[in-house]
Design an enzyme around this catalytic site. Structure first.
Site, PDB file in Angstrom:
ATOM      1  N   ASP A 150       0.856  -1.188   0.000  1.00 46.82           N
ATOM      2  CA  ASP A 150       0.000   0.000   0.000  1.00 46.82           C
ATOM      3  C   ASP A 150       0.890   1.235   0.000  1.00 46.82           C
ATOM      4  O   ASP A 150       1.629   1.479   0.957  1.00 46.82           O
ATOM      5  CB  ASP A 150      -0.901  -0.015   1.242  1.00 46.82           C
ATOM      6  CG  ASP A 150      -2.041   0.983   1.178  1.00 46.82           C
ATOM      7  OD1 ASP A 150      -1.913   1.993   0.451  1.00 46.82           O
ATOM      8  OD2 ASP A 150      -3.064   0.760   1.860  1.00 46.82           O
ATOM      9  N   ARG A 152      -0.226   4.368  -0.248  1.00 48.22           N
ATOM     10  CA  ARG A 152      -0.984   5.588   0.062  1.00 48.22           C
ATOM     11  C   ARG A 152      -0.412   6.342   1.256  1.00 48.22           C
ATOM     12  O   ARG A 152      -0.141   5.763   2.299  1.00 48.22           O
ATOM     13  CB  ARG A 152      -2.453   5.241   0.328  1.00 48.22           C
ATOM     14  CG  ARG A 152      -3.199   4.833  -0.921  1.00 48.22           C
ATOM     15  CD  ARG A 152      -4.603   4.376  -0.621  1.00 48.22           C
ATOM     16  NE  ARG A 152      -4.609   3.132   0.164  1.00 48.22           N
ATOM     17  CZ  ARG A 152      -5.710   2.498   0.509  1.00 48.22           C
ATOM     18  NH1 ARG A 152      -6.899   2.987   0.169  1.00 48.22           N
ATOM     19  NH2 ARG A 152      -5.633   1.358   1.207  1.00 48.22           N
TER      20      ARG A 152
END
Length: 225
Positions: A150, A152
């Protein structure tokens, strides 16, 4: 609120910025009529920003009068789920649930341009190919493409909230990383409200991977072949 929309003939790009926090500020705020899933209508305010740390065009969608501690949803862009209704993930149903809930209770949805958990649309489609043809789960497919699980970063989300004058939130999320990052970037998350759970035979492995590998608070009670 910025001066950008005080007069109808004032263009936001030449208006003075207001409410800047940590280098970020409001660029413009406009009323936009929305059609929700049940065909009901709702007018929300869509807010654009300047000076966000990643330079991307994230927006906030405000419903009603913003409370002192509003309900806030961070939703990462998912073209396949949000727009085309893909059942490979739960993004589309989560977005619709959030819009409908916020339209009733008030609050803010931050729509973040973080397609594919930050790897982008084309790379996400490559990851889908690996899931379909190599049997990898959503995170293993990312790693096969030399990405982390991930990518983000929720610093822009924290900047958006600060620019909106919202230092404390009730967070609508099943993802512990969102609350952890918001707190790290100076937002007081006073409560975490779980989203609904939207399993189907095509996304059940995806949902289980989120629970088992990254601790998402999703209770899966349905069984699929």
């Amino acid at each position: 609120m910025t001066d950008a929309l005080k007069g109808e003939d004032t263009h936001p790009r030449i208006a003075e910025a207001g409410g800047e926090q940590g280098g970020a500020g409001i660029r413009a705020r406009v009323n936009v009529p929305l059609r929700l899933k049940d065909d009901s209508g709702e007018t929300a305010k869509i807010v654009s920003f300047r000076g966000l740390s990643d330079g991307l065009e994230h927006v906030a969608i405000e419903f009603g009068a913003v409370a002192d501690i509003p309900l806030v949803r961070l939703h990462s862009e998912c073209l396949t789920g949000d727009v085309f209704g893909s059942t490979r993930c739960d993004c589309g149903p989560q977005l619709q649930e959030s819009l409908e809930l916020l339209s009733v209770s008030g609050g803010i949805l931050l729509y973040l341009r973080q397609e594919g958990r930050g790897i982008g649309l084309y790379n996400k489609l490559d990851a889908y190919w690996l899931q379909q043809h190599r049997g990898l789960d959503t995170f293993a497919a990312n790693r096969k493409l030399n990405f982390s699980d991930d990518l983000r970063d929720y610093r822009p989300a924290a900047q958006m909230l600060q620019a909106l004058g919202v230092p404390r939130v009730r967070l609508l999320s099943n993802n512990p990383d969102k609350s952890e990052q918001l707190r790290r970037y100076g937002i007081d998350v006073v409560d975490v409200v779980p989203t609904g759970v939207f399993p189907n035979e095509r996304n059940i492995r995806y949902l289980r991977a989120k629970v088992e590998q990254h601790g998402h608070s999703i209770e899966i009670t349905q069984e699929f072949a």
